[in-house]
Each structure stands twice: as structure tokens, then as C-alpha cells.
Design a protein around this motif. Structure first.
Motif, PDB file in Angstrom:
ATOM      1  N   CYS A 176      31.683  52.955  18.612  1.00 13.25           N
ATOM      2  CA  CYS A 176      30.596  53.177  17.655  1.00 13.25           C
ATOM      3  C   CYS A 176      29.401  53.846  18.329  1.00 13.25           C
ATOM      4  CB  CYS A 176      30.157  51.856  17.029  1.00 13.25           C
ATOM      5  SG  CYS A 176      31.384  51.125  15.916  1.00 13.25           S
ATOM      6  N   SER A 177      28.755  54.736  17.591  1.00 17.76           N
ATOM      7  CA  SER A 177      27.560  55.395  18.114  1.00 17.76           C
ATOM      8  C   SER A 177      26.353  54.478  17.942  1.00 17.76           C
ATOM      9  CB  SER A 177      27.334  56.718  17.384  1.00 17.76           C
ATOM     10  OG  SER A 177      26.912  56.475  16.051  1.00 17.76           O
ATOM     11  N   SER A 178      25.226  54.930  18.429  1.00 15.58           N
ATOM     12  CA  SER A 178      24.001  54.135  18.344  1.00 15.58           C
ATOM     13  C   SER A 178      23.177  54.502  17.115  1.00 15.58           C
ATOM     14  CB  SER A 178      23.155  54.346  19.607  1.00 15.58           C
ATOM     15  OG  SER A 178      21.907  53.689  19.497  1.00 15.58           O
ATOM     16  N   LEU A 179      22.974  55.800  16.871  1.00 15.82           N
ATOM     17  CA  LEU A 179      22.161  56.234  15.741  1.00 15.82           C
ATOM     18  C   LEU A 179      22.879  56.007  14.416  1.00 15.82           C
ATOM     19  CD1 LEU A 179      20.637  59.575  17.092  1.00 15.82           C
ATOM     20  CD2 LEU A 179      19.540  57.346  16.898  1.00 15.82           C
ATOM     21  N   ALA A 180      24.157  56.219  14.404  1.00 12.73           N
ATOM     22  CA  ALA A 180      24.967  56.012  13.194  1.00 12.73           C
ATOM     23  C   ALA A 180      26.043  54.988  13.538  1.00 12.73           C
ATOM     24  CB  ALA A 180      25.581  57.328  12.733  1.00 12.73           C
ATOM     25  N   PRO A 181      25.697  53.701  13.525  1.00 13.32           N
ATOM     26  CA  PRO A 181      26.545  52.677  14.153  1.00 13.32           C
ATOM     27  C   PRO A 181      27.871  52.394  13.471  1.00 13.32           C
ATOM     28  CG  PRO A 181      24.668  51.666  13.052  1.00 13.32           C
ATOM     29  CD  PRO A 181      24.437  53.136  13.011  1.00 13.32           C
ATOM     30  N   VAL A 182      28.239  53.129  12.421  1.00 11.89           N
ATOM     31  CA  VAL A 182      29.572  52.992  11.847  1.00 11.89           C
ATOM     32  C   VAL A 182      30.386  54.261  12.114  1.00 11.89           C
ATOM     33  CG1 VAL A 182      30.872  52.409   9.746  1.00 11.89           C
ATOM     34  CG2 VAL A 182      28.600  51.497  10.061  1.00 11.89           C
ATOM     35  N   TYR A 183      29.725  55.287  12.604  1.00 15.00           N
ATOM     36  CA  TYR A 183      30.409  56.531  12.961  1.00 15.00           C
ATOM     37  C   TYR A 183      30.968  56.434  14.367  1.00 15.00           C
ATOM     38  CZ  TYR A 183      28.726  59.313   8.973  1.00 15.00           C
ATOM     39  OH  TYR A 183      28.495  59.823   7.728  1.00 15.00           O
ATOM     40  N   SER A 184      32.139  56.990  14.560  1.00 17.72           N
ATOM     41  CA  SER A 184      32.716  57.087  15.897  1.00 17.72           C
ATOM     42  C   SER A 184      31.987  58.163  16.687  1.00 17.72           C
ATOM     43  CB  SER A 184      34.205  57.421  15.791  1.00 17.72           C
ATOM     44  OG  SER A 184      34.743  57.717  17.052  1.00 17.72           O
ATOM     45  N   ARG A 185      31.781  57.924  17.973  1.00 14.10           N
ATOM     46  CA  ARG A 185      31.105  58.930  18.816  1.00 14.10           C
ATOM     47  C   ARG A 185      31.904  60.231  18.857  1.00 14.10           C
ATOM     48  NH1 ARG A 185      30.150  54.389  22.152  1.00 14.10           N
ATOM     49  NH2 ARG A 185      31.902  54.976  23.488  1.00 14.10           N
ATOM     50  N   SER A 186      33.227  60.134  18.809  1.00 19.77           N
ATOM     51  CA  SER A 186      34.041  61.346  18.825  1.00 19.77           C
ATOM     52  C   SER A 186      33.795  62.186  17.576  1.00 19.77           C
ATOM     53  CB  SER A 186      35.530  60.983  18.932  1.00 19.77           C
ATOM     54  OG  SER A 186      35.947  60.204  17.824  1.00 19.77           O
ATOM     55  N   TYR A 187      33.560  61.513  16.428  1.00 17.40           N
ATOM     56  CA  TYR A 187      33.259  62.259  15.204  1.00 17.40           C
ATOM     57  C   TYR A 187      31.910  62.950  15.309  1.00 17.40           C
ATOM     58  CZ  TYR A 187      31.833  63.338  10.472  1.00 17.40           C
ATOM     59  OH  TYR A 187      31.356  63.998   9.364  1.00 17.40           O
ATOM     60  N   LEU A 188      30.918  62.253  15.862  1.00 17.55           N
ATOM     61  CA  LEU A 188      29.604  62.869  16.031  1.00 17.55           C
ATOM     62  C   LEU A 188      29.692  64.106  16.911  1.00 17.55           C
ATOM     63  CD1 LEU A 188      26.915  60.039  16.436  1.00 17.55           C
ATOM     64  CD2 LEU A 188      27.421  61.475  14.452  1.00 17.55           C
ATOM     65  N   ILE A 189      30.467  64.028  17.975  1.00 18.82           N
ATOM     66  CA  ILE A 189      30.626  65.192  18.859  1.00 18.82           C
ATOM     67  C   ILE A 189      31.273  66.347  18.095  1.00 18.82           C
ATOM     68  CG2 ILE A 189      31.812  66.063  20.907  1.00 18.82           C
ATOM     69  CD1 ILE A 189      31.530  63.263  22.125  1.00 18.82           C
ATOM     70  N   PHE A 190      32.352  66.047  17.371  1.00 14.25           N
ATOM     71  CA  PHE A 190      33.027  67.090  16.592  1.00 14.25           C
ATOM     72  C   PHE A 190      32.079  67.706  15.569  1.00 14.25           C
ATOM     73  CE2 PHE A 190      34.864  67.723  12.335  1.00 14.25           C
ATOM     74  CZ  PHE A 190      35.604  68.871  12.572  1.00 14.25           C
ATOM     75  N   TRP A 191      31.364  66.877  14.831  1.00 19.92           N
ATOM     76  CA  TRP A 191      30.520  67.360  13.732  1.00 19.92           C
ATOM     77  C   TRP A 191      29.361  68.205  14.239  1.00 19.92           C
ATOM     78  CZ3 TRP A 191      25.638  66.278  11.338  1.00 19.92           C
ATOM     79  CH2 TRP A 191      25.564  66.681   9.991  1.00 19.92           C
ATOM     80  N   THR A 192      28.688  67.723  15.287  1.00 19.91           N
ATOM     81  CA  THR A 192      27.531  68.462  15.798  1.00 19.91           C
ATOM     82  C   THR A 192      27.951  69.750  16.504  1.00 19.91           C
ATOM     83  OG1 THR A 192      27.575  67.072  17.797  1.00 19.91           O
ATOM     84  CG2 THR A 192      26.086  66.418  16.032  1.00 19.91           C
ATOM     85  N   VAL A 193      29.023  69.684  17.304  1.00 22.72           N
ATOM     86  CA  VAL A 193      29.471  70.888  18.009  1.00 22.72           C
ATOM     87  C   VAL A 193      29.936  71.954  17.014  1.00 22.72           C
ATOM     88  CG1 VAL A 193      31.248  71.822  19.536  1.00 22.72           C
ATOM     89  CG2 VAL A 193      30.045  69.731  20.169  1.00 22.72           C
ATOM     90  N   SER A 194      30.674  71.541  15.993  1.00 21.23           N
ATOM     91  CA  SER A 194      31.147  72.517  15.004  1.00 21.23           C
ATOM     92  C   SER A 194      29.983  73.175  14.276  1.00 21.23           C
ATOM     93  CB  SER A 194      32.082  71.843  14.000  1.00 21.23           C
ATOM     94  OG  SER A 194      31.418  70.803  13.293  1.00 21.23           O
ATOM     95  N   ASN A 195      28.940  72.403  13.955  1.00 16.95           N
ATOM     96  CA  ASN A 195      27.772  72.970  13.294  1.00 16.95           C
ATOM     97  C   ASN A 195      26.999  73.904  14.218  1.00 16.95           C
ATOM     98  OD1 ASN A 195      27.904  71.823  10.653  1.00 16.95           O
ATOM     99  ND2 ASN A 195      27.238  69.875  11.487  1.00 16.95           N
ATOM    100  N   LEU A 196      26.814  73.508  15.474  1.00 13.75           N
ATOM    101  CA  LEU A 196      26.083  74.348  16.415  1.00 13.75           C
ATOM    102  C   LEU A 196      26.833  75.644  16.704  1.00 13.75           C
ATOM    103  CD1 LEU A 196      24.813  71.588  18.901  1.00 13.75           C
ATOM    104  CD2 LEU A 196      23.428  72.896  17.276  1.00 13.75           C
ATOM    105  N   VAL A 197      28.166  75.550  16.807  1.00 11.55           N
ATOM    106  CA  VAL A 197      28.965  76.759  17.019  1.00 11.55           C
ATOM    107  C   VAL A 197      28.852  77.687  15.808  1.00 11.55           C
ATOM    108  CG1 VAL A 197      31.318  77.641  17.240  1.00 11.55           C
ATOM    109  CG2 VAL A 197      30.576  75.713  18.649  1.00 11.55           C
ATOM    110  N   THR A 198      28.860  77.098  14.613  1.00  9.93           N
ATOM    111  CA  THR A 198      28.693  77.904  13.399  1.00  9.93           C
ATOM    112  C   THR A 198      27.331  78.581  13.384  1.00  9.93           C
ATOM    113  OG1 THR A 198      30.124  76.358  12.194  1.00  9.93           O
ATOM    114  CG2 THR A 198      28.806  77.878  10.889  1.00  9.93           C
TER     115      THR A 198
END
Length: 354
Positions: A176-198
Motif C-alpha cells: 500500500c502507498s502512503s498518500l493513497a493508502p488503498v492503492y498499490s505502489r506499483s499502480y501509482l508508478i504505472f499511472w504517474t509514469v504513463s501520464n508523464l510520458v504522455t
């Protein structure tokens, strides 16, 4: 076998992640954040509704680019709804949320971001089509534009629902992540990296289109017939899009970087204490876009001004003249003369006009 925690309240996950930011959203800080957020949400609803209405009303805007611009305004309007729901489910109220309500709160925010980002990407495709065919507007049919708009919202809703569909940490609580404690950290990495790459891809695409338009305009301008304003239209549209994209990146990048650091489990980055301010910065973006439209596009500004004037005129006490003052319908105000330009002459403010 990992234990799952579907029956827990959200405060269980906040307490486990040592996220005490919920307790800090009280008192004066909470009032300030909610006050500023309420003001921006009201402005977002009003201004983006005005943009959508302007595109519907003004026949000069009945082209693919402006339909997509109206859809971007709809995405900003949706972002306002997401922030309103967040304001009523934040602070002390966060601890009372069920897992499903928390997923809904975050999903609305994720959907609004994805809708705006995907729409900007579709606008880039439309601009590329128009530039390569040496036209002001692309030859996309209304059916194809409608399908593109539906595609934007299908992608946005899907991305907002991904954590609910299973990419979360309910059955792997150690991730679990800290800022979004029900989100998986791996999902946060995927979501943010995909948006930044876009972001990066769109900046490159828009810069290439911008340079192409600028080069072609300078080369062909002496040989082109028609008014100067018509020859400058492609560049004006590109400047509008570039301003919107720039504001989007400036407002959203800090928050995405913070989420990425949290996904990477950066315990020394102190990300929790800046989350609320970066969220307000993202909210500001949805309020900035209508201002950019009206500032960069004279026709859009004139149409919006005309609509506001007509609305106020209808609310005026009896005995007031029905015509707009001549200063509003001046020769320089090209957008307010669109009815005459299209051969549809009529009163300045007509309730039946569409």
C-alpha cells in the motif's frame, strides 16, 4: 495466502500507513482549502458551461477542433464535480468512508485527469491532420468526431476504475502507498509514469506541429490569397492549444511527481504535507482553460461576452432596449457578427437561436 481487507473502513489503511494528514485537515486550514476549492468549483462550472454553449451557438465553431475543445471543457466541468465530491468526503469525513466510497472519490479524480489528457492527445491528432492537409480545420466527419469523444470517455472511465477492478493493495497490504493508502505502489508508478510520458510525447508532437505551421505560414503567406486574419488562423489555433497544454503540464506535473515518489516508497521526501496544495493547483487548471480560450481566441471571447450580455439583458427589468450597444457589435468584434457572416440575420439576442 495473503489476507484480504475488503470489510475494513478507510481509517484502518490510513492508520497503518502512518498517514496523519487526515487529522491536519481541520480548523482554519480546512476552511481555507474548502473556501478556495468552492470558489474555483463554481467558476469551473460557470466558465466551462459558457465555453460549451459558445461552441454550440456560434456556427464559426462547428468544426472538429472546437468540438474537441468543447469536450475538453466538459472534462474540466467533470473535474469540478470530482472536486465537489472530494470536498464533502475529505478531512474528518475521510475516516468514515467505506472502501467503495473512497474508490469512487479517487476514481472521479483519476477519470477527470485521464479525460483531459486523452482529449489533448486527440486534439493533437486533429491538428496534425489539418496541418498536413494544409487546411485550417481537418476533414473529420461529425460521426468520427463523436466516436473520438466517446473513445476519450471510455478510456477515462476505464483508467479511473482500474484500482477498483483489482489493481489495489487490499490483498497485499504491504504494498500500500502512503498518500493513497488503498492503492498499490506499483499502480501509482504505472499511472504517474504513463501520464508523464504522455506529457512528453504531446509536447514533442505539438512543438513539431507548431514549427511546421510557422515555417509553412512564413513561406506561403506572400502567395496566399485571402485576408491576413484567415492566413493567421492556423497559428492562432496552435497557440491556443499550446497554452492549454502548457497550463495542464504546469498544474498537474507537481502532483504526479509527488505520487511517483510515493509509489517509489520515498520515506524521506515528506510528500504528505504538500499533497493538498498540489491538489488545489490541479483544480486551478480546470479554471484556467476557459480563460485561455477567451484570451487567445477573439471569436470565443466575443461569443462568450455576447452570451453573458444577452443573459443579463433577459434578466433586466422591463423597458430596456433589446439591442446590444453598437460598441459590442463593433467592426473589430468579429465573433459577435457570426450570424450575419452565415447569412442568418436577426436580433442581437434571440432566445430561439441555437
Amino acid at each position: 495466502m495473503n489476507e484480504c481487507y475488503y470489510d475494513k473502513q478507510i481509517d484502518f489503511f490510513y492508520n497503518r500507513s502512518n498517514n496523519d494528514i487526515v487529522d491536519e485537515w481541520t480548523g482554519t486550514k480546512l476552511v481555507i482549502v474548502l473556501g478556495v476549492g468552492t470558489f474555483f468549483c463554481l467558476f469551473i462550472f460557470f466558465s466551462n458551461s459558457l465555453v460549451i454553449a459558445a461552441v454550440i451557438k456560434n456556427r464559426k465553431f462547428h468544426f472538429p477542433f472546437y468540438y474537441l475543445l468543447a469536450n475538453l471543457a466538459a472534462a474540466d466541468f467533470f473535474a469540478g464535480i470530482a472536486y465537489v465530491y472530494l470536498m464533502f468526503n475529505t478531512g474528518p469525513a475521510t475516516k468514515t468512508l467505506t472502501i467503495n466510497r473512497w474508490f469512487l472519490r479517487q476514481g472521479l479524480l483519476d477519470t477527470s485527469l485521464t479525460a483531459s489528457l486523452t482529449n489533448l492527445l486527440v486534439i493533437a491528432v486533429e491538428r496534425h491532420m489539418s496541418v498536413t492537409s494544409m487546411r485550417i480545420h481537418s476533414n473529420l466527419t461529425k460521426k468520427r468526431v463523436t466516436l473520438l469523444i466517446l473513445f476519450v470517455w471510455v478510456i477515462a472511465i476505464f483508467m479511473g476504475a482500474v484500482p477498483t477492478l483489482g489493481w489495489n493493495c487490499l490483498c497485499d497490504i504491504s504494498s500500500c502507498s502512503s498518500l493513497a493508502p488503498v492503492y498499490s505502489r506499483s499502480y501509482l508508478i504505472f499511472w504517474t509514469v504513463s501520464n508523464l510520458v504522455t506529457f512528453f510525447i504531446m509536447v514533442v508532437v505539438y512543438l513539431r506541429i507548431y514549427m511546421y505551421v510557422k515555417r509553412k505560414t512564413s513561406v506561403l503567406s506572400p502567395h496566399m490569397s485571402g485576408s491576413i486574419s484567415r492566413r493567421r488562423t492556423p497559428m492562432k489555433l496552435m497557440k491556443t492549444v499550446m497554452a492549454v497544454l502548457g497550463a495542464f503540464i504546469v498544474c498537474w506535473t507537481p502532483g504526479l511527481v509527488v505520487l511517483l515518489l510515493d509509489g517509489l516508497n520515498c520515506t524521506q521526501c515528506n510528500v504528505q504535507h504538500v499533497k493538498r496544495w498540489f491538489l488545489l493547483l490541479a483544480l486551478l487548471n480546470s479554471a484556467m482553460n476557459p480563460i485561455i480560450y477567451s484570451y487567445k481566441d477573439e471569436d470565443m471571447y466575443s461569443t462568450m461576452k455576447r452570451m453573458i450580455f444577452c443573459f443579463l439583458q433577459e434578466r433586466n427589468p422591463e423597458g430596456q432596449p433589446s439591442r446590444i450597444p453598437s460598441m459590442v457589435l463593433s467592426q473589430s468584434d468579429t465573433g459577435s457578427r457570426y450570424m450575419e457572416d452565415n447569412g442568418n440575420r436577426g436580433p442581437a439576442c434571440n432566445k430561439s437561436s441555437s
